[in-house]
Design a protein around this motif. Structure first.
Motif, PDB file in Angstrom:
ATOM      1  N   ASP A  47      10.808  14.746 -15.485  1.00 25.26           N
ATOM      2  CA  ASP A  47       9.675  14.959 -16.399  1.00 25.26           C
ATOM      3  C   ASP A  47       8.679  13.811 -16.348  1.00 25.26           C
ATOM      4  N   SER A  48       9.173  12.635 -15.989  1.00 27.62           N
ATOM      5  CA  SER A  48       8.303  11.468 -16.023  1.00 27.62           C
ATOM      6  C   SER A  48       7.287  11.464 -14.880  1.00 27.62           C
ATOM      7  N   ALA A  49       7.553  12.240 -13.822  1.00 22.98           N
ATOM      8  CA  ALA A  49       6.683  12.170 -12.650  1.00 22.98           C
ATOM      9  C   ALA A  49       5.538  13.175 -12.711  1.00 22.98           C
ATOM     10  N   VAL A  50       5.386  13.847 -13.850  1.00 23.63           N
ATOM     11  CA  VAL A  50       4.365  14.897 -13.942  1.00 23.63           C
ATOM     12  C   VAL A  50       2.973  14.346 -13.677  1.00 23.63           C
ATOM     13  N   ALA A  62       2.043  11.626 -12.125  1.00 21.83           N
ATOM     14  CA  ALA A  62       1.883  11.150 -10.755  1.00 21.83           C
ATOM     15  C   ALA A  62       1.668  12.316  -9.794  1.00 21.83           C
ATOM     16  N   TYR A 100       8.159   2.519 -23.930  1.00 22.02           N
ATOM     17  CA  TYR A 100       8.726   3.395 -22.916  1.00 22.02           C
ATOM     18  C   TYR A 100       9.604   2.599 -21.956  1.00 22.02           C
ATOM     19  N   SER A 133      13.359   8.253 -19.986  1.00 17.20           N
ATOM     20  CA  SER A 133      13.317   9.387 -19.075  1.00 17.20           C
ATOM     21  C   SER A 133      14.343   9.221 -17.974  1.00 17.20           C
ATOM     22  N   ILE A 179      11.236  11.861 -22.791  1.00 17.80           N
ATOM     23  CA  ILE A 179       9.786  11.894 -22.590  1.00 17.80           C
ATOM     24  C   ILE A 179       9.183  13.262 -22.905  1.00 17.80           C
ATOM     25  N   ILE A 238       7.617   4.877 -13.552  1.00 17.64           N
ATOM     26  CA  ILE A 238       7.127   6.258 -13.583  1.00 17.64           C
ATOM     27  C   ILE A 238       7.256   6.839 -15.000  1.00 17.64           C
ATOM     28  N   GLY A 239       6.193   7.474 -15.440  1.00 13.93           N
ATOM     29  CA  GLY A 239       6.172   8.040 -16.789  1.00 13.93           C
ATOM     30  C   GLY A 239       5.237   7.296 -17.715  1.00 13.93           C
ATOM     31  N   GLN A 269       1.971   8.961 -18.335  1.00 16.34           N
ATOM     32  CA  GLN A 269       2.060  10.119 -19.213  1.00 16.34           C
ATOM     33  C   GLN A 269       2.107   9.700 -20.680  1.00 16.34           C
ATOM     34  N   SER A 311      -0.723   7.610  -7.123  1.00 18.13           N
ATOM     35  CA  SER A 311       0.632   7.066  -7.163  1.00 18.13           C
ATOM     36  C   SER A 311       1.393   7.292  -5.869  1.00 18.13           C
ATOM     37  N   PHE A 312       0.696   7.674  -4.815  1.00 18.50           N
ATOM     38  CA  PHE A 312       1.433   8.036  -3.605  1.00 18.50           C
ATOM     39  C   PHE A 312       1.336   7.002  -2.493  1.00 18.50           C
ATOM     40  N   ASP A 340       4.189   4.794 -11.176  1.00 15.35           N
ATOM     41  CA  ASP A 340       2.938   5.526 -11.191  1.00 15.35           C
ATOM     42  C   ASP A 340       1.824   4.579 -11.622  1.00 15.35           C
TER      43      ASP A 340
END
Lengths: 345, 511
Positions: free
Chosen positions: A211-214, A216, B322, B349, B374, B404-405, B408, B437-438, B477
């Motif tokens: 869920d955390s990578a949404v 990204a 977080y 998460s 999350i 990561i996260g 969000q 983020s890639f 991210d």
């Protein structure tokens, strides 16, 4: 307590939903329809008004016991409208001799009084119900049939958790198009896992992300295709928790959010906040933090909400078996589905 | 292109797997084992790497040459292969014959793959790596009907179809994972670094501050233990050794920005040391430099940030955080010790679930905590008054790189109009610029996604068997600057866009 005895059928339904014997919304819908079919064919009702009263008492029962359950009540509401329609057409046939003058001068209470005993009513309602049942059953096929209008080749599609409608939709599209699907696993229930496994089996390139990578991933996603628990009257959604932040991320990257929904998921309900009492329910926190965590559990609060409210401005499109519609048109669909007087039973 | 092919048949070994023709061929020319081995070597070469030099032999691999990354990897593979061959030779006679058949099958397979390549017009040097799973499947189907081959290369091919093309560049297939290979390969690396490498790759040491501190500690040990050869100057020698060690560490897990910055600072200091000093004095000086860096840039910076944030926390606040940032933990604990009354909501998460550690520490200290995953962000965000986030690095364009996260969380916080404070020491500021983020990221262990805390067996458990199923776990991210209200650094509370200014000032100070 004669009332309670009469309601044994619906209390049975409520129990089955509560204990997750009926989980799928389609199953609930069909079961509810069967229940009312039985009621209409077996019960000793004399007029449409009596029948409507019986149905309404069932709606009230469900709303009291399961405030978040909307599928069953929506089906019942729609059947109320069917009863009204059938009564009106039957009454019209009988009073064909009515002149225009009579119609104009007629008192409104005359028209809406459903008390007349019409012999053919029972069979005509049952006929109509049969049609409705077929409509419910074929609904997800009809939605899936529109897949090729919405998915083009080499797309990257994101979906959250598991939904039979979305699954069918994607699989239908995969028959003649190549695309990738990003499945958000949907912790703490992890329905996304079985969704992903099932999609991969049908030769769809599937990527599973937490869920955390949404956020990204969203920058590379072309469309978000999700299903929902309920469509609210303003075009907002009551969907699985986590979908609000998915929709927000989609908005950030201007990715369209397509919601697949059966007609029975549309409700005349207005809820505009996540914290509305009747809106959300919390599941067991054991899914979030295992009981084995020990003493620490005495000192902390853990929440595991089931639903998220998604405001209509985050939704791009609804797809039902009748085709696509914008959220701003939901009010109109509602008036086709239910009778104004039944909005608030 | 042979690789997935071999993979497909790895478990169907044994004489039964041979076709009649092959078995006949076996009987006719049974050869001494030595020729077998030689043949094996030849057949293996094109398998491992298409541009292997013809002169390379096994003997060469024993000497650890580290002039280029690709060469050592090549050698590692060949070493494994040689070992495997030897084992097979010793085990029994039957295997010998089998390996003969193996060679034949491989050769034929190679030809077929080449034919395939020509017909597909694929460039030879990109063949195996960039091939789409679809084409791989096609190739698999063809030869599998009549040939069975054993392959010594397993790990390599299993992962091949399970690569998300989007982040293909992030997969480091030859990254060192097993402890034993780490030990064997690098006997010229200081044990502290070898241990560190294992700790990094197994994620025992997690978090950019912790990783940087561990690196500096190892560096100190290295400086202390190093003896330069007679004719070489100590600092130059240290530079060389350091290069080898860091290359190795980078293979275990890519460097964090904090580590890169610390190392760059150290190297800069290394060049400025007076060459006339005795070795022992240089050592003392270098260790002093490291100590000062830890003290000033990490510890004192943390204290300063903690003080600044404490001013911003008022009684009755509900603070959302977080994951588990060491800095945030320090801030919250100190604010609590300072007598501030506040609540903390810890958002966590999968797959790392770092937040549990923070939860444990805060509860022990007596802070009132709420713990959610999350997905519940929108549910909980309404009751929050401030959001505190840690960072992996701050990029020059104002983007925040973090676990990561984080993006969000910041996104939802902005939607609910909650202030988002990112806490970050200035030594984590980076000159890198990035908008997605890639490009620069790390891929975590995909197996961590296929299990849950409730059951180890999920529908995803056998994802490796399905060509279409790929769990992807990114580690970082980037958060756009418009989600961040302010960055708290030891210098001041700044907007994200001030990163280049801080970098400029810091650079002018150190030189």
């Amino acid at each position: 307590m004669q009332d309670m005895e009469n309601l044994s059928d619906v209390s049975h339904l409520v129990n089955e939903i509560k204990h997750k014997k009926l989980y799928n919304s389609l199953d609930i819908a069909l079961k509810t329809e069967e229940l009312l079919e039985k009621l209409i064919s077996h019960d000793q009702w004399k007029s449409a008004r009596e029948l409507m009263k019986l149905v309404k008492s069932r709606i009230k029962f469900i709303r009291k016991d399961l405030p978040t359950e909307t599928t069953a009540t929506s089906i019942m509401r729609h059947i109320l409208k069917i009863i009204r329609e059938e009564y009106e057409s039957a009454a019209k046939k009988k009073g064909e001799g009515q002149s225009l003058h009579q119609l104009v001068t007629a008192n409104s209470s005359d028209i809406l009084d459903y008390s007349e005993n019409l012999g053919s009513l029972r069979s005509s309602i049952l006929d109509h119900l049969g049609e409705y049942k077929v409509e419910i059953e074929s609904s997800s096929d009809n939605i899936a049939a529109q897949a090729s209008e919405h998915i083009h080749t080499d797309e990257m599609i994101m979906t959250v958790g598991k939904s039979n409608t979305v699954e069918k939709f994607l699989k239908t599209a995969a028959k003649d198009r190549n695309f990738k699907v990003v499945v958000v696993e949907g912790a703490p229930f992890y329905y996304g896992h079985s969704m992903a496994a099932s999609l991969a089996k049908s030769n769809i390139q599937t990527i599973v992300i937490p869920d955390s990578a949404v956020f990204a991933m969203m920058s590379r996603v072309n469309k978000v295709i999700i299903s929902t628990h309920t469509v609210l009257a303003n075009g907002g959604l009551r969907a699985a928790s986590g979908i609000h932040s998915v929709a927000l991320a989609a908005k950030q990257f201007s990715v369209p959010v397509v919601v697949l929904s059966h007609m029975y998921k549309f409700t005349p309900l207005y809820v505009v906040s996540n914290n509305h009492e009747a809106f959300n329910i919390c599941a067991s926190p054991a899914d979030v933090i295992p009981p084995s965590a020990g003493k620490i559990l005495n000192d902390i609060d853990v929440y595991n909400p089931i639903f998220d409210y998604v405001p209509p401005e985050l939704v791009t499109l609804f797809i039902s078996h009748q085709g696509g519609n914008a959220p701003s048109y939901v009010y109109r669909l509602l008036s086709e589905l239910y009778h104004q007087d039944d909005y608030d039973v | 292109m042979e690789k997935p092919n071999n993979e497909n048949k790895k478990d169907k070994q044994g004489p039964d797997g041979l076709t009649k023709k092959e078995r006949r061929a076996l009987k006719v020319n049974a050869r001494p084992s030595q020729t077998n081995q030689a043949a094996g070597e030849h057949a293996q070469k094109p398998l491992t790497n298409t541009n292997a030099q013809p002169g390379d032999t096994i003997v060469q691999t024993q000497t650890p040459v580290v002039n280029s990354k690709s060469l050592t990897e090549k050698e590692l593979r060949r070493l494994e292969w040689a070992k495997k061959l030897e084992q097979e030779k010793k085990s029994n006679e039957g295997d010998k014959n089998l390996s003969k058949a193996e060679m034949k099958a491989k050769r034929r397979e190679k030809q077929e793959a080449q034919r395939q390549q020509k017909s597909e017009q694929v460039k030879t040097n990109v063949s195996a790596e960039k091939c789409e799973p679809v084409t791989i499947k096609e190739i698999i189907k063809k030869p599998s009907s009549n040939k069975k081959v054993i392959t010594p290369k397993k790990k390599h091919k299993v992962t091949e179809p399970h690569v998300v093309q989007l982040v293909q560049h992030l997969y480091n297939e030859d990254s060192l994972k097993q402890e034993d290979t780490l030990m064997i390969l690098h006997h010229d690396i200081h044990p502290a670094f070898v241990r560190l490498g294992v700790q990094y790759s197994s994620k025992v040491i997690l978090g950019s501050n912790a990783r940087c501190l561990a690196l500096l500690a190892a560096l100190k040990l290295l400086v202390n233990d190093l003896k330069s050869p007679q004719k070489q100057e100590f600092c130059r020698y240290l530079e060389n050794v350091l290069q080898v060690s860091t290359n190795y560490l980078n293979k275990c897990r890519p460097f964090a920005v904090s580590m890169t910055n610390a190392l760059r600072y150290f190297k800069l200091q290394l060049t400025q040391i007076d060459t006339n000093l005795k070795d022992i004095e240089k050592k003392a000086k270098l260790q002093d430099i490291i100590d000062t860096y830890i003290d000033d840039d990490i510890s004192k910076a943390g204290v300063a940030i903690s003080m600044k944030v404490r001013e911003k926390i008022s009684n009755g606040d509900v603070i959302l955080t977080y994951g588990c940032s060491s800095l945030i933990r320090k801030i919250l604990l100190e604010a609590h010790a300072d007598g501030k009354v506040f609540e903390v909501i810890i958002v966590d998460s999968r797959p790392l679930l770092e937040g549990k550690e923070l939860l444990r520490r805060l509860v022990v200290a007596g802070v009132k905590c709420t713990y959610v995953l999350i997905n519940s962000l929108s549910y909980i965000m309404n009751s929050v008054t401030k959001v505190l986030l840690g960072a992996h690095a701050l990029l020059t364009n104002g983007y925040v790189m973090s676990r990561i996260g984080t993006a969000q969380v910041a996104l939802v916080a902005r939607e609910y109009n909650k202030p988002v404070l990112v806490c970050c020491e200035t030594y984590k500021f980076s000159e890198r610029v990035q908008t997605d983020s890639f490009v620069y990221n790390e891929v975590g262990n995909p197996d961590a996604l296929s299990t849950t805390h409730r059951n180890d067996i999920t529908p995803l458990s056998n994802w490796k068997d399905s060509l279409n199923l790929t769990p992807l776990s990114l580690l970082y991210d980037v958060t756009p600057p418009d989600f961040v209200t302010a960055v708290v650094t030891e210098i001041a509370i700044l907007p994200c866009t001030s990163v280049p200014v801080v970098l400029r000032i810091n650079a002018s100070e150190t030189t």
